[in-house]
Motif scaffolding. Sequence first.
Motif, short mmCIF file in Angstrom:
data_model
loop_
_atom_site.label_atom_id
_atom_site.label_comp_id
_atom_site.label_asym_id
_atom_site.label_seq_id
_atom_site.Cartn_x
_atom_site.Cartn_y
_atom_site.Cartn_z
N LEU A 1 -24.72 33.60 37.20
CA LEU A 1 -25.24 34.03 38.48
C LEU A 1 -24.47 33.47 39.61
O LEU A 1 -24.30 34.12 40.51
N LEU A 2 -24.17 32.16 39.42
CA LEU A 2 -23.10 31.60 40.57
C LEU A 2 -22.35 32.13 40.70
O LEU A 2 -21.40 32.54 41.77
N THR A 3 -21.33 32.21 39.63
CA THR A 3 -19.99 33.07 39.53
C THR A 3 -20.06 34.30 40.26
O THR A 3 -19.13 34.69 40.88
N SER A 4 -20.98 35.17 39.83
CA SER A 4 -21.06 36.53 40.19
C SER A 4 -21.55 36.63 41.65
O SER A 4 -20.84 37.52 42.51
N LEU A 5 -22.15 35.61 42.14
CA LEU A 5 -22.49 35.42 43.57
C LEU A 5 -21.20 35.16 44.52
O LEU A 5 -20.83 35.97 45.39
N TYR A 6 -20.38 34.30 43.77
CA TYR A 6 -18.93 34.01 44.49
C TYR A 6 -18.23 35.31 44.76
O TYR A 6 -17.45 35.60 45.84
N ALA A 7 -18.14 36.08 43.48
CA ALA A 7 -17.07 37.20 43.48
C ALA A 7 -17.75 38.19 44.36
O ALA A 7 -16.93 38.83 45.21
N ILE A 8 -19.10 38.52 44.46
CA ILE A 8 -19.69 39.67 45.36
C ILE A 8 -19.40 39.17 46.75
O ILE A 8 -19.12 39.93 47.62
N LEU A 9 -19.59 37.95 47.23
CA LEU A 9 -19.54 37.41 48.61
C LEU A 9 -18.12 37.55 49.10
O LEU A 9 -17.86 38.14 50.20
N GLY A 10 -17.26 37.12 48.25
CA GLY A 10 -15.87 37.05 48.52
C GLY A 10 -15.33 38.62 48.64
O GLY A 10 -14.51 38.87 49.55
N PHE A 11 -15.78 39.57 47.66
CA PHE A 11 -15.29 40.92 48.07
C PHE A 11 -15.91 41.65 49.08
O PHE A 11 -15.29 42.41 49.89
N CYS A 12 -17.02 41.28 49.70
CA CYS A 12 -17.89 41.74 50.80
C CYS A 12 -17.01 41.22 52.00
O CYS A 12 -16.79 42.13 53.00
N LEU A 13 -16.56 40.01 51.97
CA LEU A 13 -15.82 39.50 53.12
C LEU A 13 -14.34 40.13 53.19
O LEU A 13 -13.93 40.56 54.29
N CYS B 1 -12.51 29.67 49.82
CA CYS B 1 -13.39 28.88 49.22
C CYS B 1 -14.18 29.79 48.13
O CYS B 1 -14.59 29.28 46.95
N LEU B 2 -14.65 30.81 48.47
CA LEU B 2 -15.38 31.74 47.58
C LEU B 2 -14.43 32.31 46.50
O LEU B 2 -14.88 32.33 45.28
N ALA B 3 -13.17 32.42 46.67
CA ALA B 3 -12.13 32.81 45.56
C ALA B 3 -12.22 31.66 44.62
O ALA B 3 -12.00 31.84 43.28
N ASN B 4 -11.78 30.52 45.32
CA ASN B 4 -11.81 29.35 44.81
C ASN B 4 -12.92 28.74 43.49
O ASN B 4 -12.81 28.78 42.41
N LEU B 5 -13.96 29.08 44.11
CA LEU B 5 -15.27 28.83 43.50
C LEU B 5 -15.60 29.89 42.12
O LEU B 5 -15.79 29.32 41.15
N TYR B 6 -15.13 31.28 42.52
CA TYR B 6 -15.19 32.09 41.53
C TYR B 6 -14.11 31.90 40.38
O TYR B 6 -14.33 31.55 39.10
N VAL B 7 -12.91 31.51 40.70
CA VAL B 7 -11.82 30.93 39.81
C VAL B 7 -12.17 29.88 38.82
O VAL B 7 -12.39 29.78 37.61
N VAL B 8 -12.91 28.77 39.48
CA VAL B 8 -13.16 27.78 38.68
C VAL B 8 -14.46 27.96 37.82
O VAL B 8 -14.54 27.46 36.57
#
Length: 412
Positions: free
Chosen positions: A203-215, A164-171
């Motif tokens: 900000l939202l897209t960066s947050l999705y990227a950071i959280l996804g990479f952390c996971l 979901c985080l990857a999907n949110l980042y991509v869109v």
Amino acid sequence: MPIEFALKPSSSSLQTPLVATAVGSGHGKVKVSKVQVWKSIRLRESNVTFERSNHVHGYKLNDSESANKYCSEFDRHQRRTKLKANASSEFSINPHNDSGVAPPQKDGKSLGATLDLIYRYSRAYTLKGTVLSIISISLLAVQKLSDFTPSFFLGVLQAIIGGCLANLYVVGINQLSDIDIDKVNKPYLPLASGELSVKTGILLTSLYAILGFCLGWSTKSWPLKLGLFLWYAFGTAYSVNLPLLRWKSIPALAAMCLWSVQGAIIPILFHLHAQTNIYGRSLSLSQHAIFVFGFMSIYGIVIALFKDIPDVEGDKLNGINSVALQIGKKPVFWLCIWLLEMAYGVAILIGLSSTRFWIRSLMVIGHSILGFILWREANLVDLKSDVAIESFYLFIWKLYYMEYLMVPILRF
């Protein structure tokens, strides 16, 4: 008053500006939906067209029979126009809303409005597909009830959150990169309409990227780690306008990016990830997983081709050389339909080869029904209407959901 003057719309009414407020009698400014204003103008314009066309037919309104006939025709015309205006405006405001009902206009400062913007920014129909596909392909790895362990469920949860985080980042990165295009193709999107600021989108897209990479960094499962990395990488290469990137402008590379997620990352890597959470299971691809890989590869290609059909106008203005722009909407539309029908045909043949009666019945009957529905709905689409084409695109996603609902029991 003569009937022709009672029915004739004022020409000045066509010049009503699209404003978000109107003056109420004695109550100051009252909020008015832009959609309602648009629908009103659309109806008035249509009435003028109707009135003019019937002058050509030569209705004489000074006799009661002709007047009654005119009123009857006019009433039917208004009902048809209102239906079309409602359908078009509701879809255009929120095309991924499965209920087909436009959300109420909200105060931009309220929490509800903010959450609604974030929801629409997420392109929820793709999120639904991500969650369903990950759960489904994970369940395909289960062979016996003892495989359902806390470790397995935790692994599936990791995969869902990561996907979901990857999907949110991509869109998100796609909308940030395509603001000018979306102002033409999808003006209802939060960034294109100006409802969501570019700063907030970043900000939202960066947050999705950071959280996804952390996971991805924290997980010990190499298939999940690799899958998330590739998902982010292909999503970035598809959208970002940097040297050697912006692959969406090259049809073959654009198709590869979308195929990589739908045809490879989810069916293969996320399936292997589920196996890493089953005690004593060695990593392998079963014939069932290979079938899903092949079937969803076709779906990935179809989604890559079809999504650009209603976007030809904006793509042309912004130099995106899509297949739909090169060879036309109609050929690409029917190419996608035939690819999906071919996939359903192969699924039916594989089902017929199964030795298990209930699997054979499900594969044959299920895919026959889906293929029939697809063909019937495709022949009803108005290819001159981008709204109709985009609505059918969302219908293809519903077929995608249906396929993944069958995946866990496809064990031929």
